[in-house]
Scaffold this motif. Structure first.
Motif, PDB file in Angstrom:
ATOM      1  N   ASN A  80      36.242  37.449  35.910  1.00 25.77           N
ATOM      2  CA  ASN A  80      37.116  38.462  36.492  1.00 25.77           C
ATOM      3  C   ASN A  80      38.383  38.566  35.665  1.00 25.77           C
ATOM      4  O   ASN A  80      38.978  37.549  35.281  1.00 25.77           O
ATOM      5  CB  ASN A  80      37.472  38.096  37.938  1.00 25.77           C
ATOM      6  N   LYS A  85      41.679  47.715  39.889  1.00 27.35           N
ATOM      7  CA  LYS A  85      41.136  46.453  40.408  1.00 27.35           C
ATOM      8  C   LYS A  85      40.717  45.502  39.293  1.00 27.35           C
ATOM      9  O   LYS A  85      40.242  44.402  39.573  1.00 27.35           O
ATOM     10  CB  LYS A  85      39.941  46.734  41.318  1.00 27.35           C
ATOM     11  N   SER A 100      34.967  52.019  39.644  1.00 24.08           N
ATOM     12  CA  SER A 100      36.185  51.797  40.430  1.00 24.08           C
ATOM     13  C   SER A 100      35.961  51.951  41.927  1.00 24.08           C
ATOM     14  O   SER A 100      36.704  51.386  42.740  1.00 24.08           O
ATOM     15  CB  SER A 100      37.296  52.759  39.977  1.00 24.08           C
ATOM     16  N   ASP A 101      34.920  52.685  42.319  1.00 24.25           N
ATOM     17  CA  ASP A 101      34.655  52.911  43.747  1.00 24.25           C
ATOM     18  C   ASP A 101      33.600  51.964  44.309  1.00 24.25           C
ATOM     19  O   ASP A 101      33.238  52.057  45.478  1.00 24.25           O
ATOM     20  CB  ASP A 101      34.196  54.356  43.976  1.00 24.25           C
ATOM     21  N   TYR A 102      33.123  51.036  43.495  1.00 26.36           N
ATOM     22  CA  TYR A 102      32.049  50.146  43.923  1.00 26.36           C
ATOM     23  C   TYR A 102      32.589  48.967  44.739  1.00 26.36           C
ATOM     24  O   TYR A 102      33.626  48.401  44.425  1.00 26.36           O
ATOM     25  CB  TYR A 102      31.291  49.601  42.719  1.00 26.36           C
ATOM     26  N   SER A 103      31.845  48.599  45.754  1.00 26.59           N
ATOM     27  CA  SER A 103      32.165  47.387  46.510  1.00 26.59           C
ATOM     28  C   SER A 103      31.711  46.174  45.718  1.00 26.59           C
ATOM     29  O   SER A 103      30.946  46.281  44.748  1.00 26.59           O
ATOM     30  CB  SER A 103      31.454  47.406  47.863  1.00 26.59           C
ATOM     31  N   ASP A 104      32.159  44.992  46.135  1.00 30.19           N
ATOM     32  CA  ASP A 104      31.733  43.763  45.463  1.00 30.19           C
ATOM     33  C   ASP A 104      30.213  43.609  45.531  1.00 30.19           C
ATOM     34  O   ASP A 104      29.579  43.180  44.558  1.00 30.19           O
ATOM     35  CB  ASP A 104      32.401  42.551  46.108  1.00 30.19           C
ATOM     36  N   GLU A 105      29.642  43.963  46.658  1.00 30.47           N
ATOM     37  CA  GLU A 105      28.192  43.857  46.817  1.00 30.47           C
ATOM     38  C   GLU A 105      27.459  44.817  45.876  1.00 30.47           C
ATOM     39  O   GLU A 105      26.437  44.458  45.267  1.00 30.47           O
ATOM     40  CB  GLU A 105      27.807  44.159  48.269  1.00 30.47           C
ATOM     41  N   GLU A 106      27.979  46.031  45.738  1.00 29.12           N
ATOM     42  CA  GLU A 106      27.356  47.022  44.852  1.00 29.12           C
ATOM     43  C   GLU A 106      27.458  46.587  43.395  1.00 29.12           C
ATOM     44  O   GLU A 106      26.516  46.795  42.610  1.00 29.12           O
ATOM     45  CB  GLU A 106      28.022  48.383  45.054  1.00 29.12           C
ATOM     46  N   ILE A 107      28.576  45.980  43.033  1.00 28.64           N
ATOM     47  CA  ILE A 107      28.739  45.499  41.670  1.00 28.64           C
ATOM     48  C   ILE A 107      27.755  44.378  41.365  1.00 28.64           C
ATOM     49  O   ILE A 107      27.124  44.347  40.304  1.00 28.64           O
ATOM     50  CB  ILE A 107      30.189  45.040  41.434  1.00 28.64           C
ATOM     51  N   GLU A 108      27.616  43.453  42.297  1.00 25.41           N
ATOM     52  CA  GLU A 108      26.672  42.354  42.109  1.00 25.41           C
ATOM     53  C   GLU A 108      25.242  42.886  41.943  1.00 25.41           C
ATOM     54  O   GLU A 108      24.496  42.437  41.059  1.00 25.41           O
ATOM     55  CB  GLU A 108      26.740  41.408  43.306  1.00 25.41           C
ATOM     56  N   ARG A 166      36.995  48.574  36.799  1.00 26.09           N
ATOM     57  CA  ARG A 166      37.274  49.020  38.163  1.00 26.09           C
ATOM     58  C   ARG A 166      38.666  49.620  38.305  1.00 26.09           C
ATOM     59  O   ARG A 166      39.274  49.554  39.369  1.00 26.09           O
ATOM     60  CB  ARG A 166      37.110  47.849  39.130  1.00 26.09           C
TER      61      ARG A 166
END
Length: 273
Positions: free
Chosen positions: A212, A200, A171-179, A197
């Motif tokens: 998504n 989100k 839940s605290d991850y940015s889109d870049e971190e998730i990728e 998330r």
């Protein structure tokens, strides 16, 4: 679709309600998958010889989960003490670190492996102490694994080569971190990466496509077990032959409904003593 879950089980203790509810990721997925339409589910784990252990076993029986391979040991069952904030989000206050199951490591025998092979998928978790047996298990059955949000890079490297579905709380991850995380999971050998998330929604990759899924509306009273409900809903629907998009939507719906009851699936009982 037939699912077997192996590993963690607890009672979630709500002191403000003077109640305990059966729980634990592996146990919840077994129960909820059965409720969501699995032909059969089973659970293997270690419970104590106390009132909490009896409540766990009785709850599994009432939910028609097969428990012929469950272990019962002399000692205290796992306990997690839970509070809720004003929004209904669950807060873990303390635990007994899994109770007796943390002291007695679950060891699978050859007849257990023969039994496990009769199912379509195995679900386990970071809290189930089964990691050193995943390599052998992977030769017998597809594996789903919940990393929660407490995983490390070393754990990913140790587990991902042997599993088919990786579920991560991010839940605290940015889109870049998730990728980056999904790419790492795939590179290590796991085909399906699912990142939940919270409010989100969910991001999933099957190695080729990204998906998504937003959250479903709910009258939230308790978020405990929502992630486990999502896993159970997704695995049950997907392995019953439904498309990924539809399976994610159904899983989000199931998670929302779980937020509308206390405990992961109800079955509260007054505290003993």
């Amino acid at each position: 679709m037939r699912l077997i879950a192996i590993g963690d089980n607890v009672v979630d203790v709500y002191k403000d309600r003077n109640e305990m509810f059966p729980g634990g990721n592996a146990l919840n997925v077994a129960v909820l998958s059965k409720q969501y339409g699995a032909e059969e589910t089973a659970f293997i784990g270690i419970v104590g010889n106390d009132a909490e252990g009896e409540h766990i076993i009785e709850s599994l029986k009432l939910n028609k989960v097969e428990i012929s391979k469950i272990r019962k040991a002399y000692g205290e069952s796992g306990k997690a003490y839970v509070d809720l904030n004003d929004e209904g989000d669950r807060i873990f206050v303390k635990s007994n670190k899994g109770g007796i199951q943390s002291k007695l490591k679950l060891k699978l025998a050859e007849d257990d492996y023969d039994y496990i092979k009769t199912y379509d998928v195995l679900h386990t978790s970071i809290y189930s102490s089964l990691d050193d047996q995943l390599e052998k298990l992977s030769g017998a059955i597809p594996i789903s694994y919940d990393f929660s949000n407490h995983f490390t890079d070393e754990l990913l490297r140790r587990v991902c080569p042997y599993i088919n579905f990786a579920f991560v709380s991010g839940s605290d991850y940015s889109d870049e971190e998730i990728e980056k995380l999904m790419n790492k999971i795939h590179e290590l050998g796991c085909l399906n990466a699912v990142i939940t998330r919270g409010s989100k929604g969910v991001v999933m990759s099957d190695g080729t496509n990204r998906y998504n899924q937003g959250i479903e509306e709910a009258n939230v009273i308790d978020t405990l077990g929502a992630g486990d409900s999502f896993i159970a809903g997704f695995l049950t629907h997907r392995l019953n032959g439904n498309p990924i998009e539809e399976s994610l939507q159904i899983a989000a719906y199931r998670a929302a409904r779980t937020c509308e009851v206390h405990g992961a699936f109800g079955f509260g009982k007054a505290l003993v003593g």
